[in-house]
Design an enzyme around this catalytic site. Structure first.
Site, PDB file in Angstrom:
ATOM      1  N   GLU A   1       0.843  -1.193   0.000  1.00  0.00           N
ATOM      2  CA  GLU A   1       0.000   0.000   0.000  1.00  0.00           C
ATOM      3  C   GLU A   1       0.881   1.248   0.000  1.00  0.00           C
ATOM      4  OE1 GLU A   1      -2.066  -0.925   3.598  1.00  0.00           O
ATOM      5  OE2 GLU A   1      -3.081  -2.625   2.672  1.00  0.00           O
TER       6      GLU A   1
ATOM      7  N   GLU B   1      -4.485  -6.658   2.811  1.00  0.00           N
ATOM      8  CA  GLU B   1      -3.243  -7.379   3.098  1.00  0.00           C
ATOM      9  C   GLU B   1      -3.299  -8.844   2.702  1.00  0.00           C
ATOM     10  OE1 GLU B   1      -4.622  -5.160   5.019  1.00  0.00           O
ATOM     11  OE2 GLU B   1      -3.085  -3.619   5.231  1.00  0.00           O
TER      12      GLU B   1
ATOM     13  N   PHE C   1       2.253  -1.261   8.552  1.00  0.00           N
ATOM     14  CA  PHE C   1       2.622  -1.238   9.969  1.00  0.00           C
ATOM     15  C   PHE C   1       2.434  -2.647  10.528  1.00  0.00           C
ATOM     16  CE2 PHE C   1       1.873   3.281   9.465  1.00  0.00           C
ATOM     17  CZ  PHE C   1       2.752   3.874  10.353  1.00  0.00           C
TER      18      PHE C   1
ATOM     19  N   GLY D   1       0.887  -3.842  13.007  1.00  0.00           N
ATOM     20  CA  GLY D   1      -0.457  -4.250  13.418  1.00  0.00           C
ATOM     21  C   GLY D   1      -1.389  -4.544  12.250  1.00  0.00           C
TER      22      GLY D   1
ATOM     23  N   HIS E   1       0.050   0.447  15.712  1.00  0.00           N
ATOM     24  CA  HIS E   1       1.205   0.949  14.969  1.00  0.00           C
ATOM     25  C   HIS E   1       2.512   0.722  15.729  1.00  0.00           C
ATOM     26  CE1 HIS E   1      -2.084   3.114  13.001  1.00  0.00           C
ATOM     27  NE2 HIS E   1      -1.273   3.430  12.013  1.00  0.00           N
TER      28      HIS E   1
END
Ligand SMILES: Cc1ncc(C[n+]2csc(CCOP(=O)(O)OP(=O)(O)O)c2C)c(N)n1
Ligand SMILES: [Mg+2]
Lengths: 328, 405
Positions: free
Chosen positions: A31, A62, A85, A87, A131
């Site tokens: 992304e 994802e 990130f 998470g 994050h």
């Protein structure tokens, strides 16, 4: 030898660029990795220079990013996936665990998946939830994946290239709060100084061993420097790879120092420290003069950023662990 | 402009076989992005009352609004924008870790939020400050989250507002499941306006790519659940335009999942209100889910961490400024004689007061106590969590002792 001063972020960018130059099968997808160059600018200018077929701004999904990367690898490409990130890797977890990690053994070795999953990891940047996570234990626990951490610009530059060249899937963690730390790199060197999966002794000492990786390497080096003021000589080992784990490097060091403190940001409970403590204790029980101790993030979800400093191991907490180990 | 202009799919056959196509999409320049003739609009950018995209079907909801309610919408819009701008300024001054501005999307959220009933339940993302506002949440609760003091520590049932959700798309499945619970409670289709309940799940344009969102559509579809999926298409997902996320307009997707989808002008508070009201009524009546695509624009950066000059032209932003949601509504209110200078001035003064209050409350907001790390991880105590709580407390005490000694 011509060295250049570079941040970890720039070194990763240079490493990716070199890997793409050397092998036309190397692709990047994720992304915002294209035009923007990633939210941390790790892929900056790569789309401009290598084109949209090789640096792909993907839809925001994802599982899609991961699953299609695996598919491209099946077709002979070497995809490097960016997860924005730590998470946000969980939507891809199924593809990573069920396919990426298992296709090789499922196919009795017929399939190779040279896929790299880059994940900016860890806390300390004052971010909102999701994050700041350290989720390496999930992946290290999944056999079929290799899991590495870079901690300095030189490693960032070489390790990313080694990970891309590796025929097994590699989860490649980048310590995001260290992205802007600088170091000297020799861009003309013909190759890396060490194997991707070996640990490195980054400071020698005789009183106690600190084992760490990623963002905690800097913290441990600072702690070792502070300890020296008090006459304590700490050895610091940058594990670099947590799967496979370079157990020999640890047992060699512990045989010398007799004490081991493992430091990581992830919660201690069922974390890497537990595996390391068990593995070292099994191998050099008689060399140990103290139990292997852990200095880690607490057993709780990552807290709101205003109190993240209380959560993250820092110099004082590492030294507290050192004191406790030396007290035995 | 037609649909196909909005997300144009130009495919050129490649030599050597009818099955092989080469996409030229990525080379296509971005279109004019005016939403097309299918977009429901009641107020045009000049503040003229219009009937676009079949708006007439929904107009009775607007006709039923009292002048007080209409002035209330204006007050909401102005105060919300002022709050948002103040939060951005506070972030710039280091008082917040991050701010996610909703600049330009006020009408989407106020129109939708005011169409909800007390018993309804919203499942927001991270930019739904206008929804939080309409649900009666103290805006300081949002500030607390972005200051890094807590993680949405409000009780969702108190406000009919779930916590903010940062992981893109997760909340869409949660909302769908909540709506399935509403069905099992028999709180749909009874005809009792205070009992029948609907859920609204929010998402962005980028989020429509996520598995969770598509699975939410599937589950709501097969269950006929009382949920309205409210997608604010602000044209961008950080640096990626719609063209990187989809090839057919968002609202059209609903068809494939078996429920109605509409595109509404997200910068027109009357249209977003009327359309949401209609589809929420329908959901509460037991007629199942719907998808609303609120066609709007992210006027600010993605968040305060973002630099949009890297990926979009300022001309595009300038063009959208002309479609400002508040300006057109103000013009219309004045023209209709619903509000005048005195009223507008009074709201401006109220906005100034709100901003001052937010600033003061932010600057004086205390950090959370250490216990915040360990409190509420479980309902019942957990040995390893409690061990660490005790360890940290003793560790911190050791410094106090040192200082005293
Ligand atoms: C699962 C997941 N992946 C990535 C992110 C990082 N991220 C935050 S916002 C965003 C873009 C969202 O775009 P859109 O859905 O259009 O909503 P908008 O921000 O425009 O309101 C991304 C990629 C995230 N929060 N969650
Ligand atoms: Mg968007």
């Amino acid at each position: 030898m011509a060295t250049t001063k570079m941040t970890i972020a720039k070194a990763l960018n240079a490493g990716l660029r070199r890997a793409m130059e050397n092998d036309p099968k190397v692709l990047i997808q994720g992304e915002d990795v294209g035009k923007l160059g990633g939210v941390f600018r790790i892929t900056e200018h790569l789309q401009k220079d290598f084109g949209e077929d090789r640096v792909i701004d993907t839809p925001l999904a994802e599982s899609g990013i991961m699953g299609t990367a695996i598919g491209m690898a099946l077709r002979g490409y070497r995809p490097v996936v960016e997860i924005q990130f730590d998470g946000f890797v969980y939507p891809a977890f199924d593809q990573i665990v069920s396919q990426l990690a298992k296709l090789r053994s499922r196919s009795r070795g017929a399939i190779r998946l040279p896929v790299v999953v880059r994940i900016p990891m860890g806390g300390g940047i004052g971010a909102v939830e999701h994050h700041s996570e350290s989720n390496e234990a999930y992946f290290a626990h999944t056999l079929g994946l290799k899991v590495v951490f870079c901690s300095n610009p030189t490693d960032a530059y070489w390790m990313i290239q080694q990970a891309i060249a590796c025929d097994d899937p590699v989860i490649f963690y980048e310590p995001k709060r260290r992205y802007h730390e600088k170091g000297e790199i020799d861009l003309d060197a013909s190759g890396p100084a060490s194997d991707l999966f070996s640990a490195r002794t980054v400071r020698e000492g005789s009183d106690l061993t600190l084992a760490c990786y990623g963002p905690m390497v800097r913290t441990c080096l600072d702690a070792a420097a502070a300890a020296e003021q008090e006459g304590r000589l700490l050895e610091v080992i940058d594990l670099r790879s947590v799967s496979p784990l370079d157990i020999n490097a640890l047992t060699t060091s512990v045989t010398k120092t007799g004490r081991l403190v493992v430091v990581h940001e992830a919660s201690g409970f069922v974390g890497m420290g537990a595996e390391i403590a068990a593995a070292v204790t099994e191998r050099c029980f008689y060399a140990l003069e103290a139990p292997v101790l852990r200095v880690t993030g607490w057993n709780a979800p990552y807290p709101p950023s205003k109190i993240e400093e209380l959560f993250l191991p820092d110099l004082d907490r590492v030294l507290d662990g050192v004191d406790r180990a030396l007290a035995y | 402009m037609s649909d196909s202009d909005v997300v144009d799919v130009t495919r050129t056959p490649v030599q050597g076989g009818a099955d092989h196509y080469e996409s030229t999409l990525r080379h296509r320049p971005r279109g004019p992005h005016d939403g097309g003739p299918e977009m429901i609009q009641m107020l045009d950018p000049e503040g003229q009352r219009v009937d676009m995209g079949g708006a007439g079907e929904y107009a009775h909801h607007v006709d039923a609004l009292t002048p007080d309610e209409l002035r209330g919408f204006y007050r909401d819009l102005v105060l919300l924008r002022r709050f948002d701008l103040e939060a951005t300024a506070l972030q710039r001054q280091g008082e917040l870790g991050l701010w996610v501005s909703l600049l330009g999307q006020e009408a989407s959220q106020i129109g939708c939020g005011r169409a909800m009933r007390r018993q309804d339940h919203a499942f927001p993302g991270y930019r739904e400050h206008g929804i939080a506002w309409c649900r009666g949440l103290d805006p300081m609760r949002l500030i607390a989250m972005y200051r890094g003091v807590d993680r949405c520590a409000w009780d969702p049932e108190e406000f009919g507002l779930h916590t903010y959700t940062v992981v893109i798309g997760n909340q869409v499945l949660l909302g769908t499941g909540y709506a399935m619970g509403v069905q099992r409670d028999g709180a749909v289709g009874t005809g009792d306006p205070d009992r029948d309940t609907a859920v609204v799940a929010f998402m962005g344009d980028g989020a429509t790519a996520q598995g969770d969102v598509n699975e939410g559509f599937v589950f709501a579809g097969v269950n006929d659940s009382p949920i309205v999926f409210f997608c604010q298409n602000n044209q961008w997902a950080i640096s990626e335009p719609n063209e990187r996320q989809m090839r057919s307009p968002i609202y059209k997707r609903a068809d494939g999942f078996g429920f109605p989808g509409v595109r509404v002008d997200g910068n027109d508070v009357l249209a977003t209100y009327a359309v949401t009201k209609e589809l929420l009524d329908r959901a509460r009546a037991g007629q199942g889910p719907a998808l609303i695509e609120a066609f709007t624009y992210r006027m600010a950066a993605h968040t305060t961490s973002d630099d949009p000059t890297k990926y979009r032209f300022s001309a595009e932003v300038e063009m959208w400024k002309l479609r400002d949601p508040i300006a057109r509504f103000k013009t219309w209110l004045a023209h209709e004689g619903i509000a005048d200078h005195t009223y507008f001035a009074q709201i401006d003064a109220e906005a100034d007061a709100l901003a001052a209050q937010v600033r003061e409350a932010t600057i004086t907001m205390p950090d959370p106590p250490m216990g915040e790390i360990f409190d509420h991880v479980y309902v019942e105590p957990h040995r390893q969590v409690e061990d660490d709580r005790a360890f940290l407390a003793a560790y911190l005490d050791s410094f106090v002792d040192e200082e005293v000694a």
